[in-house]
Motif scaffolding. Structure first.
Motif, PDB file in Angstrom:
ATOM      1  N   THR A 238       1.928  13.545  -6.198  1.00  0.00           N
ATOM      2  CA  THR A 238       2.572  14.145  -7.370  1.00  0.00           C
ATOM      3  C   THR A 238       3.831  14.893  -6.923  1.00  0.00           C
ATOM      4  O   THR A 238       4.875  14.822  -7.571  1.00  0.00           O
ATOM      5  CB  THR A 238       1.590  15.127  -8.052  1.00  0.00           C
ATOM      6  OG1 THR A 238       0.394  14.421  -8.368  1.00  0.00           O
ATOM      7  CG2 THR A 238       2.184  15.715  -9.315  1.00  0.00           C
TER       8      THR A 238
ATOM      9  N   ARG B  23      -7.037  13.601  -7.880  1.00  0.00           N
ATOM     10  CA  ARG B  23      -7.080  14.715  -6.958  1.00  0.00           C
ATOM     11  C   ARG B  23      -7.799  15.899  -7.605  1.00  0.00           C
ATOM     12  O   ARG B  23      -7.528  16.257  -8.736  1.00  0.00           O
ATOM     13  CB  ARG B  23      -5.649  15.122  -6.612  1.00  0.00           C
ATOM     14  CG  ARG B  23      -5.610  16.110  -5.486  1.00  0.00           C
ATOM     15  CD  ARG B  23      -4.370  16.901  -5.546  1.00  0.00           C
ATOM     16  NE  ARG B  23      -3.183  16.096  -5.344  1.00  0.00           N
ATOM     17  CZ  ARG B  23      -2.039  16.644  -4.980  1.00  0.00           C
ATOM     18  NH1 ARG B  23      -1.946  17.932  -4.772  1.00  0.00           N
ATOM     19  NH2 ARG B  23      -0.976  15.887  -4.845  1.00  0.00           N
TER      20      ARG B  23
ATOM     21  N   ASP C 206      -2.150  15.684   4.030  1.00  0.00           N
ATOM     22  CA  ASP C 206      -2.863  14.483   4.494  1.00  0.00           C
ATOM     23  C   ASP C 206      -2.827  14.384   6.016  1.00  0.00           C
ATOM     24  O   ASP C 206      -1.898  14.867   6.662  1.00  0.00           O
ATOM     25  CB  ASP C 206      -2.195  13.218   3.934  1.00  0.00           C
ATOM     26  CG  ASP C 206      -2.619  12.929   2.510  1.00  0.00           C
ATOM     27  OD1 ASP C 206      -3.805  13.090   2.205  1.00  0.00           O
ATOM     28  OD2 ASP C 206      -1.746  12.549   1.705  1.00  0.00           O
TER      29      ASP C 206
ATOM     30  N   ASP D  12       0.889  -1.169   0.000  1.00  0.00           N
ATOM     31  CA  ASP D  12       0.000   0.000   0.000  1.00  0.00           C
ATOM     32  C   ASP D  12       0.919   1.208   0.000  1.00  0.00           C
ATOM     33  O   ASP D  12       1.561   1.526   0.994  1.00  0.00           O
ATOM     34  CB  ASP D  12      -0.879  -0.053   1.261  1.00  0.00           C
ATOM     35  CG  ASP D  12      -1.816   1.141   1.379  1.00  0.00           C
ATOM     36  OD1 ASP D  12      -1.675   2.105   0.608  1.00  0.00           O
ATOM     37  OD2 ASP D  12      -2.685   1.104   2.274  1.00  0.00           O
ATOM     38  N   THR D  13       1.027   1.845  -1.170  1.00  0.00           N
ATOM     39  CA  THR D  13       2.059   2.856  -1.376  1.00  0.00           C
ATOM     40  C   THR D  13       1.495   4.261  -1.246  1.00  0.00           C
ATOM     41  O   THR D  13       0.650   4.670  -2.036  1.00  0.00           O
ATOM     42  CB  THR D  13       2.692   2.697  -2.772  1.00  0.00           C
ATOM     43  OG1 THR D  13       1.693   2.957  -3.773  1.00  0.00           O
ATOM     44  CG2 THR D  13       3.229   1.285  -2.985  1.00  0.00           C
TER      45      THR D  13
HETATM   46  C1  WT7 Z   1      -2.898  12.083  -2.630  1.00  0.00           C
HETATM   47  C2  WT7 Z   1      -1.942  12.387  -3.724  1.00  0.00           C
HETATM   48  C3  WT7 Z   1       0.621   9.166  -5.699  1.00  0.00           C
HETATM   49  C4  WT7 Z   1       0.016   8.776  -6.916  1.00  0.00           C
HETATM   50  C5  WT7 Z   1      -1.450   8.886  -7.077  1.00  0.00           C
HETATM   51  C6  WT7 Z   1      -2.117  10.099  -6.494  1.00  0.00           C
HETATM   52  C7  WT7 Z   1      -3.718  10.156  -1.610  1.00  0.00           C
HETATM   53  C8  WT7 Z   1      -2.038   8.454  -2.430  1.00  0.00           C
HETATM   54  C9  WT7 Z   1      -2.315   6.850  -0.987  1.00  0.00           C
HETATM   55  C10 WT7 Z   1      -2.327   5.688  -0.168  1.00  0.00           C
HETATM   56  C11 WT7 Z   1      -3.919   6.725   1.182  1.00  0.00           C
HETATM   57  C12 WT7 Z   1      -3.169   7.910  -0.640  1.00  0.00           C
HETATM   58  C13 WT7 Z   1      -3.251  11.130  -0.551  1.00  0.00           C
HETATM   59  C14 WT7 Z   1      -2.267  11.997  -1.280  1.00  0.00           C
HETATM   60  N1  WT7 Z   1      -2.982   8.890  -1.558  1.00  0.00           N
HETATM   61  N2  WT7 Z   1      -1.640   7.227  -2.096  1.00  0.00           N
HETATM   62  N3  WT7 Z   1      -1.564   4.613  -0.434  1.00  0.00           N
HETATM   63  N4  WT7 Z   1      -3.143   5.671   0.914  1.00  0.00           N
HETATM   64  N5  WT7 Z   1      -3.972   7.845   0.450  1.00  0.00           N
HETATM   65  O1  WT7 Z   1      -1.339  11.252  -6.619  1.00  0.00           O
HETATM   66  O2  WT7 Z   1      -2.957  13.029  -7.319  1.00  0.00           O
HETATM   67  O3  WT7 Z   1      -0.773  13.605  -6.231  1.00  0.00           O
HETATM   68  O4  WT7 Z   1      -2.651  12.573  -4.911  1.00  0.00           O
HETATM   69  O5  WT7 Z   1      -3.479  10.797  -2.854  1.00  0.00           O
HETATM   70  O6  WT7 Z   1      -4.347  11.876  -0.096  1.00  0.00           O
HETATM   71  O7  WT7 Z   1      -2.103  13.270  -0.711  1.00  0.00           O
HETATM   72  P1  WT7 Z   1      -1.917  12.675  -6.321  1.00  0.00           P
END
Ligand code: WT7
Length: 645
Positions: free
Chosen positions: A410, A525, A499, A405-406
């Motif tokens: 961005t 997002r 977060d 669970d990564t």
């Molecule tokens: C936001 C970032 C990173 C690539 C995809 C999204 C949420 C991301 C998880 C996880 C819980 C997560 C956060 C973060 N998020 N991975 N494994 N568990 N929440 O990229 O559009 O930049 O969004 O995605 O809220 O801040 P992004």
């Protein structure tokens, strides 16, 4: 190729983590030794979060495409770099070896040069998931042009804004993109985006769907013609070659726009050396990738996941990356499993929203599919609920595959918190431990480290990171102040993720979701202010407020409260008009799921909308709305509760 920096046991993880915190410069320099440099660095790291300034491997010279392609040619030239599965399963698969990738990327670089593109120029890429998209990205990197990939679901207006923000002069696009039964007319969208645009000089069009498109003399040119011409130039001695541009470690590699809590998306800038090292390092460690394995990341290259874990991470590790053009539910909901079976996929990396949606189709789509090749599963993009986690574990991994669970963003460029497959333990719905080099900190509203545990022994706070890692955001394009304010000013000397998180006694982290006005819809997002701006563009809208609510498949849905000055027809057609307006302004994925017409919004005397109340109502809460006495008109709350949709 083997990976000297691959961690193979829990003890080794602990050891490496310790080293990375005690002597970060030595730690990352040792890893950097495994890459190809034209010139090594003068200094590993220089930083302060106050400006912010972060410089990794300053003075070093390199080109990321030599690391992603050229250095694999002697040993693995005939290894597939990309395997491409088309939207239509009847259509021919394409296998692109490292040799072939090298040739194509050299051609693209030459083609770009022929059309006047120089180092530092911004090239916007708006394409479907075809191998040419990867060639385009890498072709830009080879000549040092800064790519700005825009996801194929964004509207003309969104593209126009991004073109202007980046002062982009070149576009690479397709006539159209296949997605399930649909053809998305990408070139038409580009044409709309270019109405009134004065900076774009050339639009290169790759033919994929062959739907009719307009081609404007002097501006629009065909990819195939240009590539054919470039082929003759690069193929001088029977072997293709285009000398890669020598880049500084901190030269920008790409811009990728993402939403924040203001109305305008920001261009996140990543640079060459740090991003390269960090994506390769995390790819090899989190997924425990072994040479020759097939790695299948289901994301679109239009998002950061595709940049880091379809293109740059896997290729710099000499891996085989599977790229899928279509959607998980077409021709039927067994498509992912067909692909796993067909190519004997070793590692599958997807999003919780996809898992939840496929889970809804039951066992039927899994019948007769051989998933025994799978060794590691991954998720990304949003918190994964336990039900989906267990379904993934039992039905896809057959309880034999570790699930990683990564957690990342961005802005972080690569994975920051995750278990390492089979090396550190998983915990359903927990991202677990920080990677080496990552120092998380949970703080309260005042930026003070939280130390008080709750009744379950958990710490709860806003998730920050104490020190830079190689792939941290460098700036927001054209507006460094925005970068500082957004990420480095909320809490002094910390990177703030936006977060919230929990931490258990073993040091595991569980991400609970955004604490700012940002929604996560199907792993995408989107800022509430951005959706509000789009809704407010509708001629009949006076004001609106947007909040998220729990959605069984999307994770979060978009709930909007709208004040109108009169409907055109009935409420339902007005709702559809508003949704259509949002679709035009942002893109179809940002359409509100629910629109409630209201007479007023709950505002404080100073005019601030109390979103907390709106969020609670959208979540279905009617009783505990908290303190409403500071509202200008407390009566409005009851009215909104009554009208809930
Ligand atoms: C936001 C970032 C990173 C690539 C995809 C999204 C949420 C991301 C998880 C996880 C819980 C997560 C956060 C973060 N998020 N991975 N494994 N568990 N929440 O990229 O559009 O930049 O969004 O995605 O809220 O801040 P992004």
């Amino acid at each position: 190729m083997s990976y000297p920096f691959q961690i193979r046991s829990f003890e080794e993880y602990q050891q490496k983590y310790k080293e990375s915190v005690e002597a970060p410069e030595k730690f990352w320099a040792d890893i950097a030794e495994n890459f190809l440099w034209r010139k090594k660095w003068d200094k590993v790291l220089e930083w302060n979060f106050a400006e912010p300034k972060v410089e990794w491997f300053k003075g070093a010279k390199l080109n990321i495409t030599e690391n992603c392609i050229d250095r694999h040619l002697n040993t693995s030239g005939e290894t597939p770099a990309l395997i491409w599965e088309p939207n239509n399963p009847e259509e021919r698969t394409r296998v692109v070896t490292y040799n072939r990738l090298h040739k194509r990327v050299c051609q693209v670089a030459q083609m770009l040069k022929n059309n006047g593109v120089k180092k530092g120029d911004r090239v916007c890429i708006y394409m479907g998931m075809v191998p040419e998209l990867a060639y385009a990205v890498l072709g830009c990197a080879r000549i040092g042009a800064i790519h700005s990939v825009i996801f194929g679901g964004f509207s003309a207006q969104s593209i126009a804004d991004r073109l202007e923000d980046a002062h982009a002069e070149y576009i690479i696009t397709c006539d159209g993109a296949f997605r399930g039964e649909k053809v998305i007319p990408l070139k038409d969208v580009i044409d709309d985006a270019l109405i009134g645009n004065k900076t774009v000089k050339k639009v290169i069009v790759y033919t994929r769907t062959r739907n009719p498109i307009s081609m404007i003399r002097g501006r629009d040119i065909w990819w195939e013609d240009e590539m054919h011409y470039a082929e003759e130039q690069v193929e001088k001695h029977g072997k293709a070659f285009f000398k890669a541009e020598e880049m500084d470690a901190e030269d920008p590699l790409f811009i990728l726009y993402t939403s924040g809590s203001t109305g305008k998306p920001k261009g996140v800038v990543h640079t060459c050396a740090g991003y390269m090292i960090y994506t390769a390092y995390t790819f090899v460690n989190v997924f425990q990738y072994q040479p020759k394995q097939i790695f299948f990341c289901t994301a679109d290259i239009g998002w950061i996941t595709g940049h880091s874990y379809i293109v740059y991470g896997p290729l710099s590790a000499g891996a085989t990356s599977l790229m899928f053009e279509g959607i998980p539910t077409w021709p039927d909901a067994g498509r992912f499993w067909d692909i796993v079976d067909k190519y004997k996929v070793d590692v599958l990396y997807t999003a919780p929203t996809a898992i939840r949606s496929l889970m809804g189709f039951g066992d039927e789509p899994l019948k007769g599919k051989d998933l025994s090749s799978l060794k590691v599963l991954g998720t990304v993009g949003e918190p994964i609920n336990e039900e989906a986690w267990h379904w993934y574990d039992e039905n896809i991994g057959k309880k034999k595959c570790p699930i990683v669970d990564t957690w990342w963003q961005t802005e972080t460029g690569g994975i920051l918190i995750s278990n390492l497959a089979g090396v550190t333990s998983s915990k359903p719905s927990w991202a677990t431990l920080p990677l080496p080099g990552i120092q998380p900190l949970l703080v309260d509203e005042n930026g003070k480290e939280v130390t008080e545990k709750d009744e379950h022994g958990l710490l709860k706070g806003n998730l920050c990171i104490k020190a830079p890692w190689p792939a941290i955001i460098r700036t927001t394009y054209g507006d460094p102040e925005r970068c500082r304010k957004n990420y480095f000013a909320t809490y002094p000397n910390l990177y703030f993720s936006g977060d919230g998180a929990l931490k258990d006694e073993q040091g595991n982290y569980r991400i609970t979701g955004r604490v700012d006005d940002v929604l996560n819809v199907s792993g995408h997002r989107i800022g509430t202010a951005e959706v509000e701006n789009a809704i407010n563009m509708h001629s009949g809208v006076v004001e609106s407020a947007v909040v998220g609510y729990p959605h069984s498949i999307k994770g979060q849905g978009i709930y909007s409260y709208v004040i109108t000055n009169g409907m055109h027809g009935d409420a339902d057609s007005t709702r559809k008009d508003i949704a259509q307006t949002v679709s035009r302004i942002i893109g179809p994925f940002a359409k509100p799921d629910k629109i409630q017409f209201v007479k007023g919004l709950p505002k404080t005397r100073s005019g601030k909308i109390m979103r907390r109340i709106l969020r609670k109502i959208a979540e279905g809460e009617t009783e505990n709305l908290g303190d409403t006495t500071t509202l200008l008109d407390p009566g409005i709350v009851d009215e909104i509760k009554k009208g809930k949709v």
